[in-house]
Design a protein around this motif. Structure first.
Motif, PDB file in Angstrom:
ATOM      1  N   ALA A  19      34.473 -83.897  43.714  1.00  0.00           N
ATOM      2  CA  ALA A  19      35.893 -83.790  44.053  1.00  0.00           C
ATOM      3  C   ALA A  19      36.714 -84.947  43.493  1.00  0.00           C
ATOM      4  N   VAL A  20      36.090 -86.091  43.256  1.00  0.00           N
ATOM      5  CA  VAL A  20      36.854 -87.229  42.734  1.00  0.00           C
ATOM      6  C   VAL A  20      36.999 -87.185  41.216  1.00  0.00           C
ATOM      7  N   LEU A  21      36.191 -86.393  40.532  1.00  0.00           N
ATOM      8  CA  LEU A  21      36.215 -86.389  39.065  1.00  0.00           C
ATOM      9  C   LEU A  21      37.554 -85.973  38.449  1.00  0.00           C
ATOM     10  N   LEU A  98      43.201 -80.496  27.744  1.00  0.00           N
ATOM     11  CA  LEU A  98      42.644 -79.319  28.416  1.00  0.00           C
ATOM     12  C   LEU A  98      43.085 -79.183  29.864  1.00  0.00           C
ATOM     13  N   GLY A  99      43.628 -80.240  30.450  1.00  0.00           N
ATOM     14  CA  GLY A  99      43.895 -80.272  31.882  1.00  0.00           C
ATOM     15  C   GLY A  99      42.618 -80.640  32.615  1.00  0.00           C
ATOM     16  N   ALA A 100      42.761 -81.095  33.850  1.00  0.00           N
ATOM     17  CA  ALA A 100      41.595 -81.504  34.633  1.00  0.00           C
ATOM     18  C   ALA A 100      40.643 -80.329  34.854  1.00  0.00           C
ATOM     19  N   GLY A 101      41.187 -79.168  35.210  1.00  0.00           N
ATOM     20  CA  GLY A 101      40.340 -77.994  35.451  1.00  0.00           C
ATOM     21  C   GLY A 101      39.633 -77.524  34.197  1.00  0.00           C
ATOM     22  N   VAL A 105      35.566 -77.780  33.945  1.00  0.00           N
ATOM     23  CA  VAL A 105      34.770 -76.550  33.897  1.00  0.00           C
ATOM     24  C   VAL A 105      33.949 -76.518  32.609  1.00  0.00           C
ATOM     25  N   ALA A 106      34.508 -77.038  31.515  1.00  0.00           N
ATOM     26  CA  ALA A 106      33.733 -77.113  30.272  1.00  0.00           C
ATOM     27  C   ALA A 106      32.582 -78.108  30.421  1.00  0.00           C
ATOM     28  N   VAL A 107      32.838 -79.216  31.117  1.00  0.00           N
ATOM     29  CA  VAL A 107      31.772 -80.197  31.377  1.00  0.00           C
ATOM     30  C   VAL A 107      30.656 -79.559  32.196  1.00  0.00           C
ATOM     31  N   VAL A 108      31.033 -78.851  33.249  1.00  0.00           N
ATOM     32  CA  VAL A 108      30.022 -78.208  34.102  1.00  0.00           C
ATOM     33  C   VAL A 108      29.229 -77.170  33.302  1.00  0.00           C
ATOM     34  N   ALA A 109      29.914 -76.407  32.460  1.00  0.00           N
ATOM     35  CA  ALA A 109      29.214 -75.410  31.634  1.00  0.00           C
ATOM     36  C   ALA A 109      28.225 -76.106  30.699  1.00  0.00           C
ATOM     37  N   GLY A 110      28.669 -77.178  30.065  1.00  0.00           N
ATOM     38  CA  GLY A 110      27.765 -77.923  29.190  1.00  0.00           C
ATOM     39  C   GLY A 110      26.593 -78.508  29.958  1.00  0.00           C
ATOM     40  N   LEU A 137      21.858 -65.612  34.066  1.00  0.00           N
ATOM     41  CA  LEU A 137      23.049 -65.012  34.657  1.00  0.00           C
ATOM     42  C   LEU A 137      23.968 -66.094  35.227  1.00  0.00           C
ATOM     43  N   GLY A 138      23.406 -67.081  35.913  1.00  0.00           N
ATOM     44  CA  GLY A 138      24.203 -68.183  36.450  1.00  0.00           C
ATOM     45  C   GLY A 138      24.946 -68.926  35.358  1.00  0.00           C
ATOM     46  N   VAL A 139      24.268 -69.216  34.250  1.00  0.00           N
ATOM     47  CA  VAL A 139      24.909 -69.909  33.128  1.00  0.00           C
ATOM     48  C   VAL A 139      26.003 -69.031  32.524  1.00  0.00           C
ATOM     49  N   LEU A 140      25.748 -67.745  32.378  1.00  0.00           N
ATOM     50  CA  LEU A 140      26.757 -66.844  31.818  1.00  0.00           C
ATOM     51  C   LEU A 140      27.998 -66.763  32.721  1.00  0.00           C
ATOM     52  N   LEU A 141      27.791 -66.764  34.029  1.00  0.00           N
ATOM     53  CA  LEU A 141      28.931 -66.752  34.956  1.00  0.00           C
ATOM     54  C   LEU A 141      29.758 -68.040  34.814  1.00  0.00           C
ATOM     55  N   ILE A 142      29.075 -69.166  34.658  1.00  0.00           N
ATOM     56  CA  ILE A 142      29.787 -70.438  34.479  1.00  0.00           C
ATOM     57  C   ILE A 142      30.550 -70.422  33.153  1.00  0.00           C
ATOM     58  N   LEU A 143      29.934 -69.920  32.103  1.00  0.00           N
ATOM     59  CA  LEU A 143      30.634 -69.825  30.812  1.00  0.00           C
ATOM     60  C   LEU A 143      31.838 -68.896  30.918  1.00  0.00           C
TER      61      LEU A 143
END
Length: 175
Positions: A19-21, A98-101, A105-110, A137-143
């Motif tokens: 949450a702080v990131l 890119l904005g914080a979001g 989200v790209a960081v989390v996907a990577g 499937l989890g990775v595809l949902l994140i992407l």
């Protein structure tokens, strides 16, 4: 504390850390802008991190580090500092674009793509956890989340709330 409560506590702390990131990325980007270059923002962040960690080590009465043992470990023991600097530098440069979001989200996907591969091959001393259909499937949902959060069918950006600039002549000690 039983193992289920310990797990819930660890998950709660991880959620709080996550949450702080967005605030860290935005603060670093803004301090970089104020200092004249995004990498100065990263430098400020890492310097302040050091200034926070050293007193924490003293308060925690942490024992002296066993540098000899670390020097005899595998080469990758030391890569964390380099990767941390790359992350903070990237966040400082990319968050305004890119904005914080979008950035996070790209960081989390990577992270997830790489983590699944690290787990699969048991890299860096981890117990191998083979890739299976659910993990893919989890990775595809994140992407998919990267696409949705970064602008799949998005509206024009909302005008940002701009903080007033700090005058260059202002000093921290002035009333």
């Amino acid at each position: 504390m039983n193992s289920k409560m310990a797990l819930m506590s660890a998950l709660g702390m991880a959620l709080a850390a996550g949450a702080v990131l967005p605030f860290q990325a935005a603060a670093n980007a803004n301090v970089g802008r104020a200092l004249g270059h995004p990498l100065w923002g990263a430098m400020a962040s890492l310097t302040i991190s050091l200034a926070v960690i050293v007193p924490l080590l003293l308060v925690a009465k942490a024992p002296s580090p066993n540098v000899s043992a670390a020097l005899h470990g595998p080469w990758w023991l030391w890569v964390g500092g380099v990767l941390g600097a790359l992350y903070v530098g990237s966040a400082t440069v990319l968050t305004p674009k890119l904005g914080a979001g979008g950035f996070l989200v790209a960081v989390v996907a990577g992270q997830m793509v790489t983590a699944v591969l690290v787990d699969h091959f048991g890299l860096m001393g981890l117990t191998p956890r083979p890739i299976n259909a659910m993990r893919v499937l989890g990775v595809l949902l994140i992407l998919g989340g990267v696409f949705l959060i970064q602008g799949g069918g998005s509206k024009p950006p909302v005008k940002p709330v701009v903080m007033p600039p700090v005058p260059a002549s202002a000093s921290l000690g002035s009333p």
